[in-house]
Design a protein around this motif. Structure first.
Motif, short mmCIF file in Angstrom:
data_model
loop_
_atom_site.label_atom_id
_atom_site.label_comp_id
_atom_site.label_asym_id
_atom_site.label_seq_id
_atom_site.Cartn_x
_atom_site.Cartn_y
_atom_site.Cartn_z
N LEU A 1 0.88 -1.18 0.00
CA LEU A 1 0.00 0.00 0.00
C LEU A 1 0.91 1.22 0.00
N VAL B 1 1.21 5.62 -1.19
CA VAL B 1 0.68 6.86 -1.77
C VAL B 1 1.88 7.75 -2.08
N GLY C 1 -1.52 11.97 3.39
CA GLY C 1 -2.25 12.74 4.40
C GLY C 1 -3.49 13.43 3.87
N GLN C 2 -3.94 13.02 2.65
CA GLN C 2 -5.15 13.64 2.06
C GLN C 2 -6.24 12.61 1.80
N GLY C 3 -6.12 11.45 2.43
CA GLY C 3 -7.20 10.46 2.33
C GLY C 3 -7.03 9.42 1.23
N GLY D 1 -4.77 6.95 0.97
CA GLY D 1 -4.54 5.63 1.59
C GLY D 1 -5.85 5.05 2.11
N SER D 2 -6.65 5.87 2.79
CA SER D 2 -7.95 5.41 3.30
C SER D 2 -8.87 5.01 2.13
N LEU E 1 2.28 5.60 12.05
CA LEU E 1 1.14 6.15 11.30
C LEU E 1 0.26 5.02 10.75
N GLN E 2 0.92 3.98 10.22
CA GLN E 2 0.17 2.87 9.63
C GLN E 2 -0.64 2.12 10.70
N TYR F 1 -1.84 3.31 13.39
CA TYR F 1 -2.98 4.20 13.69
C TYR F 1 -4.05 4.06 12.61
N LYS G 1 -7.93 2.67 12.80
CA LYS G 1 -8.98 3.66 12.57
C LYS G 1 -9.98 3.15 11.52
#
Ligand code: ACO
Length: 158
Positions: free
Chosen positions: A71, A73, A79-81, A83-84, A112-113, A115, A119
């Motif tokens: 995964l 980006v 940090g702009q969504g 990855g989500s 970070l990952q 987290y 989430k």
């Protein structure tokens, strides 16, 4: 470019399509390992106006579980969504193919990952002790912590 309000597409790459190794190697520094799992995986990208922003590689772990093997980006768009977006679409894909769960492994040092996956509804399901020290020739450090163990996170699908 700010991606807020921009339309992203979740696009499957064909076996013969050129793979963005700059992204793949961001998530996994071993080209040998990347090439090995690409042969048995489905590859999807997040695309905006023909520009590839991120990638996700899905590989069958068992008959009922898909593993997110890679995964990544593009650094300028993190940090702009994105990855989500990739993970949520991978969950939809796994659901549509009648998988029972989807899992992802990350290093003990990848704060970070760890987290982000929790989430998005993943729960810690196992630890592969010494995975990074045994499988990578050079020591890997992130956030001032050595990557030693792999933490496996799993999301049970409906
Ligand atoms: N960069 C990105 N996100 C950050 C940062 C930062 N420096 N700092 C904090 N965050 C937060 C974001 O605000 C967001 O949280 P929020 O939703 O509460 O606001 C969350 O962390 C990140 O969410 P996204 O924006 O959806 O994620 P992103 O698009 O940045 O993708 C990813 C996450 C894939 C981990 C990306 O950072 C990346 O490519 N990293 C390098 C490669 C990598 O480590 N890949 C995973 C390896 S494990 C594997 O491949 C199986």
């Amino acid at each position: 470019m700010n991606l807020k309000y921009q339309k992203l597409y979740f696009k499957k790459l064909g076996k013969k399509d050129i793979k963005p190794y700059d992204l793949l190697l961001l998530a996994d520094p071993s080209k040998k390992m990347v090439d090995e799992y690409l042969t048995r995986s489905e590859v999807f990208i997040a695309e905006h106006k023909k520009y590839t922003l991120g990638i996700i590689v899905l590989c069958p772990l068992t008959k009922e579980t898909l593993e997110i093997k890679n995964l990544a980006v593009s650094p300028v768009f993190q940090g702009q969504g994105v990855g989500s977006f990739l993970i949520n679409n991978a969950i939809k894909f796994a659901n549509s193919t009648q998988q029972k769960s989807i899992c992802i492994g990350t290093a003990n040092s990848s704060i970070l990952q760890i987290y982000l996956y929790q989430k998005l509804g993943f729960e810690l399901s196992g630890i592969k002790k010494g995975f990074f020290t045994e499988n990578y020739p050079e020591p890997i450090y992130e956030n001032g912590i050595q990557a030693i163990d792999m933490l496996v996170f799993e999301k049970i699908l409906k």
